[in-house]
Design a protein around this motif. Sequence first.
Motif, PDB file in Angstrom:
ATOM      1  N   LYS A 226       0.839  -1.197   0.000  1.00  0.00           N
ATOM      2  CA  LYS A 226       0.000   0.000   0.000  1.00  0.00           C
ATOM      3  C   LYS A 226       0.875   1.249   0.000  1.00  0.00           C
ATOM      4  O   LYS A 226       1.912   1.291   0.660  1.00  0.00           O
ATOM      5  CB  LYS A 226      -0.885  -0.002   1.254  1.00  0.00           C
ATOM      6  N   GLU A 227       0.478   2.230  -0.762  1.00  0.00           N
ATOM      7  CA  GLU A 227       1.199   3.491  -0.786  1.00  0.00           C
ATOM      8  C   GLU A 227       0.281   4.625  -0.347  1.00  0.00           C
ATOM      9  O   GLU A 227      -0.938   4.547  -0.536  1.00  0.00           O
ATOM     10  CB  GLU A 227       1.778   3.769  -2.170  1.00  0.00           C
ATOM     11  N   VAL A 228       0.883   5.643   0.241  1.00  0.00           N
ATOM     12  CA  VAL A 228       0.123   6.798   0.751  1.00  0.00           C
ATOM     13  C   VAL A 228      -0.006   7.840  -0.349  1.00  0.00           C
ATOM     14  O   VAL A 228       0.989   8.227  -0.973  1.00  0.00           O
ATOM     15  CB  VAL A 228       0.841   7.405   1.969  1.00  0.00           C
ATOM     16  N   GLN A 229      -1.220   8.266  -0.590  1.00  0.00           N
ATOM     17  CA  GLN A 229      -1.475   9.335  -1.555  1.00  0.00           C
ATOM     18  C   GLN A 229      -2.043  10.543  -0.805  1.00  0.00           C
ATOM     19  O   GLN A 229      -2.916  10.393   0.056  1.00  0.00           O
ATOM     20  CB  GLN A 229      -2.439   8.872  -2.642  1.00  0.00           C
ATOM     21  N   LEU A 230      -1.521  11.712  -1.163  1.00  0.00           N
ATOM     22  CA  LEU A 230      -1.911  12.952  -0.486  1.00  0.00           C
ATOM     23  C   LEU A 230      -2.667  13.857  -1.436  1.00  0.00           C
ATOM     24  O   LEU A 230      -2.339  13.958  -2.623  1.00  0.00           O
ATOM     25  CB  LEU A 230      -0.665  13.682   0.027  1.00  0.00           C
ATOM     26  N   GLU A 231      -3.666  14.526  -0.900  1.00  0.00           N
ATOM     27  CA  GLU A 231      -4.397  15.551  -1.648  1.00  0.00           C
ATOM     28  C   GLU A 231      -4.504  16.782  -0.730  1.00  0.00           C
ATOM     29  O   GLU A 231      -5.151  16.726   0.328  1.00  0.00           O
ATOM     30  CB  GLU A 231      -5.779  15.062  -2.043  1.00  0.00           C
ATOM     31  N   LEU A 232      -3.831  17.882  -1.111  1.00  0.00           N
ATOM     32  CA  LEU A 232      -3.753  19.064  -0.253  1.00  0.00           C
ATOM     33  C   LEU A 232      -5.110  19.724  -0.053  1.00  0.00           C
ATOM     34  O   LEU A 232      -5.941  19.770  -0.971  1.00  0.00           O
ATOM     35  CB  LEU A 232      -2.777  20.074  -0.852  1.00  0.00           C
ATOM     36  N   LYS A 233      -5.285  20.228   1.170  1.00  0.00           N
ATOM     37  CA  LYS A 233      -6.484  20.985   1.506  1.00  0.00           C
ATOM     38  C   LYS A 233      -6.235  22.461   1.193  1.00  0.00           C
ATOM     39  O   LYS A 233      -5.082  22.898   1.020  1.00  0.00           O
ATOM     40  CB  LYS A 233      -6.810  20.816   2.987  1.00  0.00           C
ATOM     41  N   PRO A 234      -7.291  23.279   1.127  1.00  0.00           N
ATOM     42  CA  PRO A 234      -7.116  24.724   0.846  1.00  0.00           C
ATOM     43  C   PRO A 234      -6.167  25.398   1.822  1.00  0.00           C
ATOM     44  O   PRO A 234      -5.450  26.331   1.453  1.00  0.00           O
ATOM     45  CB  PRO A 234      -8.534  25.266   0.956  1.00  0.00           C
ATOM     46  N   LEU A 235      -6.134  24.940   3.085  1.00  0.00           N
ATOM     47  CA  LEU A 235      -5.255  25.555   4.076  1.00  0.00           C
ATOM     48  C   LEU A 235      -3.794  25.454   3.654  1.00  0.00           C
ATOM     49  O   LEU A 235      -3.005  26.397   3.832  1.00  0.00           O
ATOM     50  CB  LEU A 235      -5.461  24.876   5.436  1.00  0.00           C
ATOM     51  N   ALA A 236      -3.408  24.311   3.093  1.00  0.00           N
ATOM     52  CA  ALA A 236      -2.020  24.128   2.671  1.00  0.00           C
ATOM     53  C   ALA A 236      -1.651  25.107   1.565  1.00  0.00           C
ATOM     54  O   ALA A 236      -0.565  25.709   1.583  1.00  0.00           O
ATOM     55  CB  ALA A 236      -1.805  22.696   2.199  1.00  0.00           C
ATOM     56  N   TYR A 237      -2.571  25.308   0.613  1.00  0.00           N
ATOM     57  CA  TYR A 237      -2.283  26.247  -0.473  1.00  0.00           C
ATOM     58  C   TYR A 237      -2.192  27.677   0.046  1.00  0.00           C
ATOM     59  O   TYR A 237      -1.363  28.477  -0.417  1.00  0.00           O
ATOM     60  CB  TYR A 237      -3.363  26.142  -1.548  1.00  0.00           C
ATOM     61  N   GLY A 240       1.132  28.578   1.276  1.00  0.00           N
ATOM     62  CA  GLY A 240       2.215  28.587   0.298  1.00  0.00           C
ATOM     63  C   GLY A 240       2.883  27.251   0.095  1.00  0.00           C
ATOM     64  O   GLY A 240       3.980  27.178  -0.466  1.00  0.00           O
ATOM     65  N   LEU A 241       2.235  26.166   0.536  1.00  0.00           N
ATOM     66  CA  LEU A 241       2.805  24.829   0.364  1.00  0.00           C
ATOM     67  C   LEU A 241       2.372  24.222  -0.975  1.00  0.00           C
ATOM     68  O   LEU A 241       1.270  24.479  -1.469  1.00  0.00           O
ATOM     69  CB  LEU A 241       2.366  23.907   1.505  1.00  0.00           C
ATOM     70  N   THR A 242       3.234  23.389  -1.521  1.00  0.00           N
ATOM     71  CA  THR A 242       2.896  22.627  -2.729  1.00  0.00           C
ATOM     72  C   THR A 242       2.908  21.143  -2.391  1.00  0.00           C
ATOM     73  O   THR A 242       3.467  20.723  -1.361  1.00  0.00           O
ATOM     74  CB  THR A 242       3.889  22.896  -3.863  1.00  0.00           C
ATOM     75  N   LEU A 243       2.301  20.347  -3.260  1.00  0.00           N
ATOM     76  CA  LEU A 243       2.234  18.905  -3.027  1.00  0.00           C
ATOM     77  C   LEU A 243       3.633  18.283  -2.994  1.00  0.00           C
ATOM     78  O   LEU A 243       3.923  17.405  -2.181  1.00  0.00           O
ATOM     79  CB  LEU A 243       1.389  18.226  -4.115  1.00  0.00           C
ATOM     80  N   ALA A 244       4.528  18.755  -3.850  1.00  0.00           N
ATOM     81  CA  ALA A 244       5.886  18.217  -3.886  1.00  0.00           C
ATOM     82  C   ALA A 244       6.623  18.502  -2.586  1.00  0.00           C
ATOM     83  O   ALA A 244       7.352  17.650  -2.061  1.00  0.00           O
ATOM     84  CB  ALA A 244       6.647  18.803  -5.072  1.00  0.00           C
ATOM     85  N   GLU A 245       6.445  19.704  -2.039  1.00  0.00           N
ATOM     86  CA  GLU A 245       7.117  20.043  -0.789  1.00  0.00           C
ATOM     87  C   GLU A 245       6.592  19.198   0.363  1.00  0.00           C
ATOM     88  O   GLU A 245       7.369  18.717   1.205  1.00  0.00           O
ATOM     89  CB  GLU A 245       6.916  21.530  -0.478  1.00  0.00           C
ATOM     90  N   VAL A 246       5.279  19.013   0.421  1.00  0.00           N
ATOM     91  CA  VAL A 246       4.689  18.213   1.501  1.00  0.00           C
ATOM     92  C   VAL A 246       5.150  16.764   1.402  1.00  0.00           C
ATOM     93  O   VAL A 246       5.534  16.137   2.401  1.00  0.00           O
ATOM     94  CB  VAL A 246       3.154  18.308   1.452  1.00  0.00           C
ATOM     95  N   ALA A 247       5.136  16.208   0.163  1.00  0.00           N
ATOM     96  CA  ALA A 247       5.560  14.817  -0.016  1.00  0.00           C
ATOM     97  C   ALA A 247       7.023  14.638   0.365  1.00  0.00           C
ATOM     98  O   ALA A 247       7.409  13.617   0.952  1.00  0.00           O
ATOM     99  CB  ALA A 247       5.325  14.391  -1.459  1.00  0.00           C
ATOM    100  N   SER A 248       7.872  15.612   0.044  1.00  0.00           N
ATOM    101  CA  SER A 248       9.292  15.523   0.392  1.00  0.00           C
ATOM    102  C   SER A 248       9.488  15.501   1.895  1.00  0.00           C
ATOM    103  O   SER A 248      10.297  14.714   2.425  1.00  0.00           O
ATOM    104  CB  SER A 248      10.047  16.699  -0.213  1.00  0.00           C
ATOM    105  N   GLN A 249       8.744  16.347   2.619  1.00  0.00           N
ATOM    106  CA  GLN A 249       8.903  16.388   4.076  1.00  0.00           C
ATOM    107  C   GLN A 249       8.425  15.087   4.726  1.00  0.00           C
ATOM    108  O   GLN A 249       9.032  14.612   5.698  1.00  0.00           O
ATOM    109  CB  GLN A 249       8.143  17.586   4.656  1.00  0.00           C
TER     110      GLN A 249
END
Length: 563
Positions: A226-237, A240-249
């Motif tokens: 199983k792999e984890v998939q992320l979908e950013l919420k409006p708060l993250a945008y 100033g966060l991006t999906l790539a930055e969140v996935a890297s952290q």
Amino acid sequence: MKAKTFNPKNPMDRIRRWVDIKLKGFIENTYRPTLTVCIEYRYGVLMFFISLMLLSAGLYSGGFVRFIGQPKIPHDFPRVTIDMNIDASEKATLKTLLNIERIIYKVDKEVEGKYGRSMIADMQVDLRSRTSGNVMVKLVIPKDRPINTFELADLWRKAIPSYPGVKSLTISDNLFGGGRDDGDVAFKLESIDDAQLLAAAKQLKAKLNSLKGVGDVNDSRQTSAKEVQLELKPLAYSMGLTLAEVASQVSYSFYGLEAQRILRDSEEIKVMVRYPLEQRSSVGHVDDVMIQAPNGAELPLSELADISLTDGVTRIRRENGNRTINVWASVDAEQVEPFEVAKDIRDNFIPKLLKQYPHVQSEVSGSIQEEMDSADNQLRDFVVSLMVIFSLLAIPLRSYSQAVMIMVVIPFGVIGAVFGHFILGMDLSALSIMGILAASGVVVNDSLVMVDYVNNARKRGERLKDAVIHAGTKRFRAIMLTSATTFIGLVPIIFFETSAQAQIVIPMAVSLSFGVLFATIVTLIFIPSLYVIIEDLRTLFSRKKKTTARPEDIIKGQELPLN
């Protein structure tokens, strides 16, 4: 060449004299009267042989004799191969293999109790990797086996249960099977829509599993853990966060971020910075990973993104820019023809499937497609060879009708091959077709000898029927010996050879031997009758031409050529 003098003291000479007397007696007392009657009732003979042709066609169309493409050769070393899910441990894989080994031994004990003889000489369990392995079985020599390899493999399929964590389980019982991801029948699905592609593959696998005689259904889709998939919420945008930055952290938190490299005992060691083991030991800890925004604020991942678990994919196949999945299955040729399964799925199920999933395309693939193409190529080559044979016969004989008459024996060679397979309980295969092609050359040679002898006898002034009967009696010995030696020479391969190598050529030998044997009867009985029938037709047409000639074209009893 001077004939050898008969020596009554030589036993070989006495045997030769006895065989010669018996053969001459058979020709004069049995064959000549039979041929005379057949020529007298030649149209009845014609209908009889046409009936045999229709009967052989009925054997094929009725399923009594089937065409299976590539024949299945029983393996002396059948094996059971498993592939576990990517997250399976080596211990779980080995445990599953050992369970399969115990079941195989149990089945062998049942076979021994029923037939009094064991099938297994030795067995080996091979762990090829953390998630795959096989159990290879060495069988006893063929003559000591109470059942064949295919029947044994079928018992294994019934006895081996479904194990948790096993992605695929394949039983290889065919010498030329295995090693390729295409089974006995295979279909390639292609689409730009991955969701539709997966759904179509699932339905196709379910359809194949529902068919009688079809098993070991598998596909080329390789899933991982199983792999984890992320979908950013409006708060993250908004932060100033991006999906790539969140996935890297998130990745740094679990896998680690390389801080530096140090040397220890001449070895370079990476220093990784990551969460302590107790904070990254399960996927549930992902929610608590702290994500740092560009402004320095830190929030848990659960407040910044929606988290979902899905099946990961370790390999994606593409053709023409589209994702593809191959679905294949094994077919028990004793219950159903692989060609029929492929055609039924292609013609009846696939159109409905593509209508339900419009972005999906499908075609037959793998070895079954190669076999179908090979059958078409063999048919084409057979037609070309017939044209060449016709040309080679028509030119020296200077007669199209006689060339056709000689070639008529070729279909009856096919009939002999069909009856041979029916008598021995075998299926027609691509190798059988090769035997039929070989038999065609032999039977054409015998017919040519017969027709040429009749032509020469007529040139010497003999009457038509006398010339035909004379040709039959004179050429009986040569034609019969040619066919008999061919058939007898192939008998040991057909009836007594049990090795795996012989199984490859047995279908070819059956087609050649029975084709030649049946064509001999055609040459000795049907060809003389057909020769007289053709002359009847020539006489009939010549009479019609005379009756249609104009009176003014008749001068002194001679008919002028018609314009």
